[in-house]
Design an enzyme around this catalytic site. Structure first.
Site: not given
Ligand code: BG6
Length: 510
Positions: A156, A186, A224, A243, A248, A348, A353
């Site tokens: 992405k 991911h 986050e 994003d 996700h 953010k 988190k």
């Molecule tokens: C990414 C975003 O896909 O996922 C980021 O681009 C974000 O901005 C991240 O921080 C968060 O992933 P995880 O696995 O840390 O929750």
């Protein structure tokens, strides 16, 4: 998976290999798969980038990445040495045909040496602008001709809106068949998320109540603590909706809302997920303000440290109107979910988190206990936590010990770290192995990506065309703008969180 099950030869070619992704995620992932003896004997990694560094420097960089980011911690010298002997670097210009001729020569040489046809994986760890250049040249050099054994992995952002996502798909389709294309999200590689599929479809207990008759609403929070870090340049053109929600969060929503698949065949699972995307109500532009909230962080305090506001971050426009927080109330218009709100939020620089999905069940139809017994009473709730807690909690009522009948909410918990020893594989390990094995279940199919964009277009259009007047509207270290509280409060609910390291909710912490 059985060790060494995959005995084919594999060549992994990473475009943009000198960048952050290869160092931070890909190499630790592939190295752990190697340590677990799941890579075939015949494996080679070729890094390609325009950066002028030696092969030794490249290997050292990857080594440092493994030592820093691998779930296993620092590597052992002998093991790393053996692995790095298969790591190569080419400083090259992506726009030149000769780069692709060189790749072709490597492949032929290795296949000859190994005396077998290799699986060729082209991994695009490059900015979207380069995708057309690279894929068309891969095609031109005849490198994608072996349809069965050639795969392309795309990271992405997958487009900036529906139109650009479609264009990107058409570009990829010129050179590759859909079943050769692996679009990475991911989140889908995370153990806790795959476990939701196991939880929902390997247990008879929940399916009968997994619907509008028993479920009051669903919440998804991915918050986050970090700001945009060094990614201001990218993020300021994206924002939280693009994003996190487009990919996700909508994927999580699909896993919660999908119908049981007939099998775990990649297309069957993805068909069921895309059905959800098609059933999600697409808002009119006039309705956007009722169902979606945006925010941007101001300076604030996180764990006793003063942190800057978004507009002061590196690479960010000092008058930026990009949202660093987004909350949306979705509805899935089908028999199972009609009128059940799905509240999602992400941001953010928030207080914690946390990644968590909460299924809030309806109250009991009739309260038979006396009023004093049910003062603490709460409706059942299922919490699927992805981070920091990894596990599942089911909240139910229990009788408080004593002479009187007093009810208290209690949790039944399943916790990964308590249930299993050892570290689960990271998302990239799972996803890389899936690419090698040709299993696309956890990857985004073309129609999923386009349906997700299509759904969000009214919100994106309204937000892009009407600059926010109240930004920044939440302090770093908070739970986001007040409007996000109002979005859910007007339905009589509030955002539910787990209190870290405690057994209780942290509603008082909000
Ligand atoms: C990414 C975003 O896909 O996922 C980021 O681009 C974000 O901005 C991240 O921080 C968060 O992933 P995880 O696995 O840390 O929750």
């Amino acid at each position: 998976m059985d060790k060494k099950k995959n005995q084919e030869s594999v060549i992994l070619i990473i475009f943009g290999a000198a960048g952050d992704l290869t160092w931070r995620l890909l190499t630790p992932g592939i190295y752990n798969v190697y340590l677990d003896e799941r890579l075939p004997e015949n494996f080679a990694l070729y890094g390609i980038d325009s950066k002028d560094i030696s092969e030794k420097k490249f290997r050292d960089q990857l080594h440092a990445g493994v030592d820093k980011f691998s779930r296993r911690g620092k590597s052992k010298s002998e093991e790393w040495k053996k692995f790095e002997s298969g790591v190569n670097y080419l400083q090259a210009d992506f726009t030149k045909n000769e780069t692709y001729q060189k790749i072709s020569q490597w492949i032929s040489k290795l296949e000859k040496e190994w005396d077998s046809k290799a699986i060729k994986i082209f991994y695009l760890a490059i900015p979207p602008d380069f995708i057309e250049t690279v894929t068309s040249r891969i095609g031109k050099a005849g490198l994608a001709r072996d349809r069965k054994n050639t795969r392309i992995v795309v990271e992405k952002p997958f487009g900036h809106n529906l139109q650009s996502a479609r264009e990107l798909n058409r570009i990829l389709e010129k050179t590759f068949d859909e079943n050769q294309i692996y679009r990475i999200d991911h989140y889908l590689g995370k153990e806790t998320i795959q476990n939701i599929l196991a939880f929902r479809f390997a247990n008879a207990l929940f399916e009968p109540i997994w619907n509008r008759n028993f479920i009051d609403h669903v919440q998804i929070t991915i918050s986050e603590k970090l700001g945009v870090e060094h990614r201001g340049g990218y993020y300021d053109h994206a924002g939280a909706l693009r994003d996190m929600i487009q990919n996700h969060i909508l994927q999580l929503l699909c896993i919660i809302a999908m119908e049981p698949p007939v099998s775990f065949d990649a297309n069957e699972v993805r068909n069921k997920k895309v059905d959800v995307l098609h059933a999600i109500r697409k808002y009119n532009r006039d309705d956007v303000h009722r169902y979606a909230v945006r925010g941007e962080y101001d300076s604030g305090w996180i764990q006793g440290n003063k942190v800057s506001g978004y507009r002061e971050e590196e690479g960010v426009d000092p008058n930026s109107g990009t949202e660093t927080f987004a909350a949306v109330k979705f509805f899935v218009d089908n028999w199972r979910w009609q009128d059940v709100p799905f509240y999602v939020r992400t941001g953010k620089r928030m207080a914690e988190k946390i990644s968590v999905i909460t299924i809030q069940f309806r109250p009991v139809p009739h309260q038979s206990f006396p009023i004093e017994a049910v003062e603490n009473w709460q409706a059942n709730r299922l919490v699927l936590s992805i981070y920091p807690e990894k596990g599942i909690r089911l909240r139910f009522q229990a009788k408080q010990p004593g002479l009187k009948m007093l009810l208290n909410p209690e949790d039944m918990t399943f916790n990964y770290s308590r249930a299993y020893s050892g570290q689960p594989p990271d998302a990239y390990e799972t996803l890389l192995m899936d690419v090698i094995e040709g299993d696309a279940t956890l990857f985004m199919r073309v129609d999923q990506v386009e349906a997700a964009w299509d759904l969000l277009m009214p919100i994106l259009e309204i937000w892009d065309s009407t600059p926010p007047t109240d930004f920044p509207n939440y302090s770093a270290g908070s739970w986001g703008p007040e409007d996000a509280e109002a979005l859910i409060a007007k339905d009589g609910h509030n955002w539910i969180l787990l209190q870290l390291n405690k057994e209780e909710d942290n509603e008082e912490n909000k």
